[in-house]
Design a protein around this motif. Structure first.
Motif, PDB file in Angstrom:
ATOM      1  N   ARG A   1       0.822  -1.210   0.000  1.00 34.09           N
ATOM      2  CA  ARG A   1       0.000   0.000   0.000  1.00 34.09           C
ATOM      3  C   ARG A   1       0.858   1.263   0.000  1.00 34.09           C
ATOM      4  NH1 ARG A   1      -5.566  -1.432   3.395  1.00 34.09           N
ATOM      5  NH2 ARG A   1      -6.130  -3.127   1.980  1.00 34.09           N
ATOM      6  N   GLY A   2       1.871   1.235  -0.837  1.00 36.57           N
ATOM      7  CA  GLY A   2       2.694   2.423  -1.022  1.00 36.57           C
ATOM      8  C   GLY A   2       3.799   2.607  -0.003  1.00 36.57           C
ATOM      9  N   THR A   3       3.848   1.762   0.999  1.00 34.65           N
ATOM     10  CA  THR A   3       4.891   1.882   2.023  1.00 34.65           C
ATOM     11  C   THR A   3       5.977   0.858   1.749  1.00 34.65           C
ATOM     12  OG1 THR A   3       3.293   2.617   3.668  1.00 34.65           O
ATOM     13  CG2 THR A   3       5.375   1.752   4.495  1.00 34.65           C
ATOM     14  N   ASP A   4       7.220   1.304   1.792  1.00 27.23           N
ATOM     15  CA  ASP A   4       8.357   0.402   1.589  1.00 27.23           C
ATOM     16  C   ASP A   4       8.825  -0.196   2.911  1.00 27.23           C
ATOM     17  OD1 ASP A   4      10.053   2.290  -1.045  1.00 27.23           O
ATOM     18  OD2 ASP A   4       8.495   0.750  -1.117  1.00 27.23           O
ATOM     19  N   TYR A   5       9.158  -1.461   2.864  1.00 29.13           N
ATOM     20  CA  TYR A   5       9.707  -2.167   4.019  1.00 29.13           C
ATOM     21  C   TYR A   5      11.058  -2.734   3.582  1.00 29.13           C
ATOM     22  CZ  TYR A   5       4.899  -1.984   5.781  1.00 29.13           C
ATOM     23  OH  TYR A   5       3.663  -1.563   6.201  1.00 29.13           O
ATOM     24  N   PRO A   6      12.160  -2.014   3.839  1.00 29.58           N
ATOM     25  CA  PRO A   6      13.457  -2.463   3.321  1.00 29.58           C
ATOM     26  C   PRO A   6      14.058  -3.642   4.070  1.00 29.58           C
ATOM     27  CG  PRO A   6      13.698  -0.419   4.554  1.00 29.58           C
ATOM     28  CD  PRO A   6      12.221  -0.694   4.467  1.00 29.58           C
ATOM     29  N   ILE A   7      13.502  -3.974   5.229  1.00 30.09           N
ATOM     30  CA  ILE A   7      14.008  -5.126   5.975  1.00 30.09           C
ATOM     31  C   ILE A   7      12.997  -6.253   5.799  1.00 30.09           C
ATOM     32  CG2 ILE A   7      14.791  -5.970   8.211  1.00 30.09           C
ATOM     33  CD1 ILE A   7      15.384  -3.104   8.998  1.00 30.09           C
TER      34      ILE A   7
ATOM     35  N   PHE B   1       4.400  -7.779   9.942  1.00 30.86           N
ATOM     36  CA  PHE B   1       4.648  -6.432   9.465  1.00 30.86           C
ATOM     37  C   PHE B   1       3.618  -5.514  10.112  1.00 30.86           C
ATOM     38  CE2 PHE B   1       1.154  -5.454   6.447  1.00 30.86           C
ATOM     39  CZ  PHE B   1       0.521  -6.686   6.425  1.00 30.86           C
ATOM     40  N   SER B   2       3.918  -4.222  10.120  1.00 27.66           N
ATOM     41  CA  SER B   2       3.005  -3.257  10.714  1.00 27.66           C
ATOM     42  C   SER B   2       2.515  -2.286   9.646  1.00 27.66           C
ATOM     43  CB  SER B   2       3.715  -2.493  11.837  1.00 27.66           C
ATOM     44  OG  SER B   2       4.065  -3.372  12.875  1.00 27.66           O
ATOM     45  N   HIS B   3       1.278  -1.893   9.751  1.00 30.22           N
ATOM     46  CA  HIS B   3       0.711  -0.897   8.835  1.00 30.22           C
ATOM     47  C   HIS B   3      -0.486  -0.258   9.518  1.00 30.22           C
ATOM     48  CE1 HIS B   3      -1.172   0.928   5.323  1.00 30.22           C
ATOM     49  NE2 HIS B   3       0.023   0.873   4.770  1.00 30.22           N
TER      50      HIS B   3
ATOM     51  N   ALA C   1       1.213  -7.613  -2.005  1.00 29.63           N
ATOM     52  CA  ALA C   1       2.358  -6.736  -1.769  1.00 29.63           C
ATOM     53  C   ALA C   1       3.380  -7.032  -2.849  1.00 29.63           C
ATOM     54  CB  ALA C   1       2.959  -6.997  -0.387  1.00 29.63           C
ATOM     55  N   ASP C   2       4.258  -6.083  -3.105  1.00 28.57           N
ATOM     56  CA  ASP C   2       5.320  -6.288  -4.085  1.00 28.57           C
ATOM     57  C   ASP C   2       6.626  -6.561  -3.372  1.00 28.57           C
ATOM     58  OD1 ASP C   2       4.356  -3.799  -6.599  1.00 28.57           O
ATOM     59  OD2 ASP C   2       3.622  -5.805  -6.149  1.00 28.57           O
TER      60      ASP C   2
END
Lengths: 170, 459
Positions: free
Chosen positions: B337-343, B355-357, B379-380
């Protein structure tokens, strides 16, 4: 080891300070972290780091409510201490290629952490994340493979306007 | 009234209280009306072995069942005698760690020799292996390890988890501190008879262990050198461990390519994990397959399982730049949803998706998500490196209530908040990611020009 004091643009209101590790006392959470006065300089605000505004780079530095001291290991692992103007360590974070020794980093707060972590450990199994928030101590810790990261702070010592998110926590 | 549905020993263990709604009710769990046993088709070849998720009462510890714990049988042999072996059942297959660790009692009859440390002549290696919470203590040993029909090319260092009534060598204080006062010293507390760490690197420790320096910033000691007769670590010291003494990824230790003959098959560069699709309601058991090697299959070369990544499979490279892209080191990036999670990472040793959102904040029950009905998401996943070369790939997943209404050990819809450091950046794809997919994971030898990667496709 000294490291470059690079003022990172794009990180809101965050400044960096060069430290000479040979002459400093590495403070644990809640303790005072001393560094040579000569190499300490005030952090600049994000606005003055904008490369498009060269003139503002000349402006007088804005003293932020905290500063950051970073230690870097030969393998690139790093620990940051967040310091109040008094030099007291109100938070620290780690990104390391090993599990850091929290008994030395958390100082007097370690028994509270040990108690909460010990309770979590009773459940057994592999646990790759942990969070606690009690007795004026917040610890967030995670890791997999041999890559660990964590944040610990004392809410009562947070300078005004500084939140866990500011420190990179969630 | 407290509604105790299940106690699960998970990455996020907890006792579940009544969630949502204001009514107090008592629910009696009657269990599944019928067993649901799922399995992929499996033919034993020279480079595969069965994987299973199932309840094992002796390994439950405090849990009601072994939720999403992936097991395999692993054979361990005396390094000098291939006839002196034992097969250890229900070893946890973990892509989130590296190295074979087994309950010492399971191999006590094999007389596995100690690991002699060349940097500490006369002394032998002991290890305190730490998770974020908890850890394992015991001596290291030399063994040959069989994964299915493949054996380590030369004996490797493994970790014997000391599960004796009293430890052979008393646990040092530094290790007790490192493991938060909880050295997991029984199979029940670990939830398995051992851990087969087949993660994305060849070894389980880096600079600290090769140099033997655990000071500076301050690290817990991972390897110790002790006299062979030591019963406590008062005379031991932090160890500097040579490359052939450090606990090694058993897959990496399989024979490598033959430089003289490219037609000789090899399987040491990674693994493929195939698991059957599991519905939200879960299954009593789920049987899949671990195939050794990635993209090494040669048609016509013998009785081997095909480990080639299929056309059209999604791919994402793990980051390898610790200095300038530290969050992404050994990780990929998830975008939700447009938020990046680099870890982000794929981990069979994590039993849910974490994950948190903000959009999920209203569904939290003690760190688990408990929506009133199943939610379906996409998710991508993209490369962990800064300059991405692979297209971001969409991944479907669901968050539901399976874990609240069933005791089935295999469930695909359990998810919860990320609670550790950088919790806003973490997206841990645990075992539910693997259900219904074939997942390819390569092992990195620390060559910066050859990063490890994931690939996946529907099964």
């Amino acid at each position: 080891m000294t490291f470059n004091s690079t003022l990172r643009c794009g990180i809101a209101a965050l400044g960096w300070i060069a430290v000479g590790t040979a002459a400093q006392a590495a403070g644990a959470l809640g303790e005072f972290h001393s560094m040579p006065r000569a190499v300490v300089f005030a952090a600049r605000s994000a606005a003055s780091m904008d490369p498009g505004t060269a003139s503002s780079a000349e402006a007088a530095p804005v003293v932020l409510p905290y500063s950051v001291s970073e230690e870097v290991r030969p393998d690139g692992s790093r620990i940051r201490r967040y310091l109040a103007p008094s030099g007291q360590v109100f938070a620290l974070s780690w990104k390391t290629l090993y599990k850091p020794n929290l008994s030395s980093l958390l100082g007097a707060s370690f028994p509270d952490y040990a108690r909460a972590a010990g309770t979590a450990a009773q459940r057994g199994g592999i646990q790759r994340q942990f969070r606690m928030d009690a007795n004026d101590l917040v610890v967030q810790s995670s890791g997999h493979l041999h890559v660990f990261s964590g944040l610990a702070y004392k809410p009562s010592l947070l300078p005004a306007g500084v939140t866990a998110q500011t420190l990179g926590g969630g | 009234m407290k509604l105790l549905l299940r106690l699960v020993a998970l990455a996020l263990p907890l006792v579940l209280a009544a969630c949502g709604g204001g009514d107090s009710t008592t629910t009696t769990l009657t269990g599944a009306a019928a067993n649901i046993n799922l399995a992929t088709a499996f033919t034993q070849t020279n480079n595969n072995l069965r994987l299973v998720v199932e309840d094992v009462p002796a390994l439950r510890g405090f849990a009601v069942t072994n939720t999403n714990t992936l097991y395999a049988d692993i054979r361990v042999c005396n390094p000098s005698d291939d006839t002196q072996c034992v097969t250890i059942d229900h070893v946890l297959v973990d892509t989130g760690s590296v190295g074979l660790r087994v309950m010492a009692s399971k191999v006590s009859g094999l007389a596995l020799p100690p690991v002699n440390l060349s940097n500490h002549p006369g002394d032998v290696s002991h290890e305190c292996f730490q998770f974020v919470i908890g850890g394992l203590w015991g001596r290291n040993a030399v063994a040959n390890v069989w994964l299915g029909q493949q054996r380590t090319a030369t004996p490797v260092s493994i970790h014997l988890i000391d599960d004796g009534a009293t430890p052979a060598v008393a646990v040092p204080a530094d290790c007790t501190n490192a493991t938060n006062g909880s050295v997991l010293s029984t199979a029940a507390s670990l939830g398995a008879n051992g851990i087969l760490g087949i993660g994305n690197t060849t070894v389980d420790c880096g600079y600290n262990c090769t140099v033997g320096d655990y000071t500076g910033i301050g690290a817990f000691i991972q390897y110790y050198h002790c006299t062979p007769a030591a019963t406590d670590t008062s005379t031991c010291g932090p160890a500097s461990v040579a490359a052939n003494e450090i606990v090694y990824n058993p897959v990496s230790a399989l024979p490598g390519p033959d430089p003289q003959d490219p037609t000789v098959p090899f399987f040491n560069n990674g693994v493929v994990i195939k698991m059957p699709a599991v519905s939200g309601a879960g299954a009593t058991s789920a049987r899949g397959e671990l195939i050794l090697g990635v993209n090494t299959y040669l048609p016509g070369s013998g009785n081997y399982s095909d480990n080639r990544v299929p056309n059209g499979a999604a791919k994402a490279e793990l980051g390898v730049d610790y200095q300038f892209n530290i969050d992404s080191y050994l990780n990929v990036t998830t975008t939700f949803r447009g938020t990046d999670y680099p870890i982000s990472y794929l981990d069979t040793g994590t039993n849910g998706i974490f994950f948190s959102h903000p959009d999920l904040a209203g569904y939290v029950c003690s760190s688990w998500y408990c929506p009133p009905s199943t939610l379906f998401f996409s998710a991508d996943i993209s490369d962990g490196k800064a300059i991405k070369t692979n297209l971001a790939a969409p991944v479907s997943f669901q968050i539901g209530n399976g874990m609240f209404y069933t005791q089935n050990p295999a469930i695909s819809d359990n998810a919860g908040e990320a609670i550790g450091q950088d919790s806003a950046k973490v997206f841990a794809w645990g075992l539910p990611f693997f259900y219904g997919r074939q997942v390819y994971l390569t092992i990195w030898d620390f060559d910066p020009l050859n990063p490890p990667w994931y690939a996946w496709a529907p099964i």
